[in-house]
Design an enzyme around this catalytic site. Structure first.
Site, PDB file in Angstrom:
ATOM      1  N   HIS A 123       0.860  -1.185   0.000  1.00 10.02           N
ATOM      2  CA  HIS A 123       0.000   0.000   0.000  1.00 10.02           C
ATOM      3  C   HIS A 123       0.891   1.228   0.000  1.00 10.02           C
ATOM      4  O   HIS A 123       2.038   1.202   0.474  1.00 10.02           O
ATOM      5  CB  HIS A 123      -0.903   0.002   1.233  1.00 10.02           C
ATOM      6  CG  HIS A 123      -1.757  -1.223   1.368  1.00 10.02           C
ATOM      7  ND1 HIS A 123      -2.927  -1.395   0.658  1.00 10.02           N
ATOM      8  CD2 HIS A 123      -1.585  -2.365   2.096  1.00 10.02           C
ATOM      9  CE1 HIS A 123      -3.446  -2.574   0.944  1.00 10.02           C
ATOM     10  NE2 HIS A 123      -2.646  -3.186   1.822  1.00 10.02           N
ATOM     11  N   LYS A 124       0.382   2.335  -0.514  1.00 13.97           N
ATOM     12  CA  LYS A 124       1.199   3.538  -0.615  1.00 13.97           C
ATOM     13  C   LYS A 124       1.619   4.040   0.751  1.00 13.97           C
ATOM     14  O   LYS A 124       2.767   4.425   0.957  1.00 13.97           O
ATOM     15  CB  LYS A 124       0.435   4.633  -1.369  1.00 13.97           C
ATOM     16  CG  LYS A 124       1.287   5.890  -1.642  1.00 13.97           C
ATOM     17  CD  LYS A 124       2.524   5.541  -2.474  1.00 13.97           C
ATOM     18  CE  LYS A 124       3.444   6.696  -2.665  1.00 13.97           C
ATOM     19  NZ  LYS A 124       4.697   6.298  -3.340  1.00 13.97           N
ATOM     20  N   VAL A 125       0.706   4.055   1.685  1.00 17.01           N
ATOM     21  CA  VAL A 125       1.031   4.515   3.039  1.00 17.01           C
ATOM     22  C   VAL A 125       1.142   3.308   3.953  1.00 17.01           C
ATOM     23  O   VAL A 125       0.199   2.528   4.085  1.00 17.01           O
ATOM     24  CB  VAL A 125      -0.043   5.496   3.569  1.00 17.01           C
ATOM     25  CG1 VAL A 125       0.257   5.890   5.010  1.00 17.01           C
ATOM     26  CG2 VAL A 125      -0.125   6.725   2.674  1.00 17.01           C
TER      27      VAL A 125
END
Length: 344
Positions: free
Chosen positions: A338-340
């Site tokens: 996931h990006k974060v």
């Protein structure tokens, strides 16, 4: 249509030009406002941690400040903290969201130390807690793998090193970065054709030293994230202390070896690896080095060694991108990521 990742890789010259325009004077102001400190303690994860590793060399070699990497789990899991007297506490995070990085800065503030956040999100919790905030100005990074935010972090580290050093020549050298990035991307146009050879590669070794020790870690991470290749990074010194025994004929070894203080050592290692029949992929601005490679990955020959990590990672980003595509993988959405990422 090109992937988001490819678009973001090729946006880096413009991103860095914008960052230099927006933050050079601001970083001068921050440096002038900082109270005295004797060393720097940096909290970071993932690619941001590799930017911190670069700072260990740049800030120590150019400005004289030792840099230590924090162990955030001391705060979040062990509920304790080392003494931070005389330290500047820095958190690096593209999202500014990870609780463990925030916890280190919170502890620094509790101990009365100056705190600095380096992030792409000026409204993030990390930015909110810090005394000073440096924004990356990279725009939204939509692909999961960090590219433009990583090089932006490196440039921020370089700006602090140059300004703290008091040498105007170093700041002048930084201003040449956008053109050097553009030239390196132009020289890397053939990488797409060269990567097909490595379509079935399942492991490799990545080696750098000095300023580019960080590059070896970041390149290995990009290969693991995007292609699922088990890429292992080493310094050329550590590699000789045992891991070199793993080299077999045909094993791909990526050497990050721009000209500079580490070049002769890396050149000697390249010779040893050729004797062991490793397959060399070489990132360099030296024709001598590139001539030793099965796959040459040139970078622009316009930068001093201390800035070379900012261009040296570009062929690695493109190698990972095109290898992912050759394997039929989606470079914008690696599996399970996931990006974060919020870690404790």
């Amino acid at each position: 249509m090109s992937s988001l990742l490819e678009q973001e890789i090729y946006s880096q010259p413009a991103v860095i030009a914008h960052l230099l325009e927006r933050e050079t004077a601001h970083i001068r102001q921050v440096v002038a406002q900082l109270p005295p400190f004797n060393y720097v303690l940096i909290a970071a994860r993932g690619s941001s941690d590799h930017a911190a590793t670069y700072a260990q060399y740049a800030w120590a070699a150019l400005a004289g400040y030792p840099v230590a990497l924090a162990a955030p789990s001391l705060q979040t899991l062990y509920k304790t903290s080392p003494r931070m007297e005389s330290a500047l506490i820095v958190g690096i995070s593209q999202s500014g969201q990870s609780p463990d990085i925030i916890a280190v800065l919170a502890e620094g503030k509790r101990q009365g130390r100056p705190t600095l956040a380096i992030t792409n999100d000026g409204s993030s919790p990390l930015a909110a807690i810090a005394d000073h905030v440096i924004k990356l100005h990279a725009g939204s990074e939509r692909s999961i793998a960090a590219t433009k935010t990583y090089t932006a972090q490196l440039v921020v580290m370089a700006l602090f090193a140059a300004i703290c050093s008091g040498h105007p020549k170093l700041l002048a050298e930084i201003q040449s970065l956008p053109s050097a990035l553009e030239a390196t991307l132009q020289e890397s146009s053939a990488i797409a054709q060269r990567t097909e050879r490595y379509r079935y590669m399942d492991r490799c070794i990545v080696i750098g030293r000095g300023y580019n020790y960080a590059t070896s870690f970041e390149l290995a991470l990009k290969l693991k994230e995007l292609t699922y290749v088990m890429a292992t990074s080493y310094s050329s010194a550590d590699f000789r202390h045992g891991p070199i025994a793993t080299v077999e004929p045909g094993l791909p070894v990526i050497l990050v070896m721009p000209t500079g203080a580490t070049f002769e050592d890396m050149l000697e290692l390249a010779g040893s690896l050729r004797e062991r029949e490793a397959e060399l992929l070489i990132i360099s601005d030296s024709l001598q080095a590139l001539s030793l490679a099965k796959t040459a990955l040139p970078i622009a020959a316009t930068l001093p060694e201390w800035l070379s990590p900012i261009t040296a990672i570009l062929p690695g980003q493109l190698l990972a991108l095109h290898l992912a595509l050759s394997k039929g993988l989606n470079p914008d959405i690696p599996r399970g990521l996931h990006k974060v990422t919020r870690t404790l």
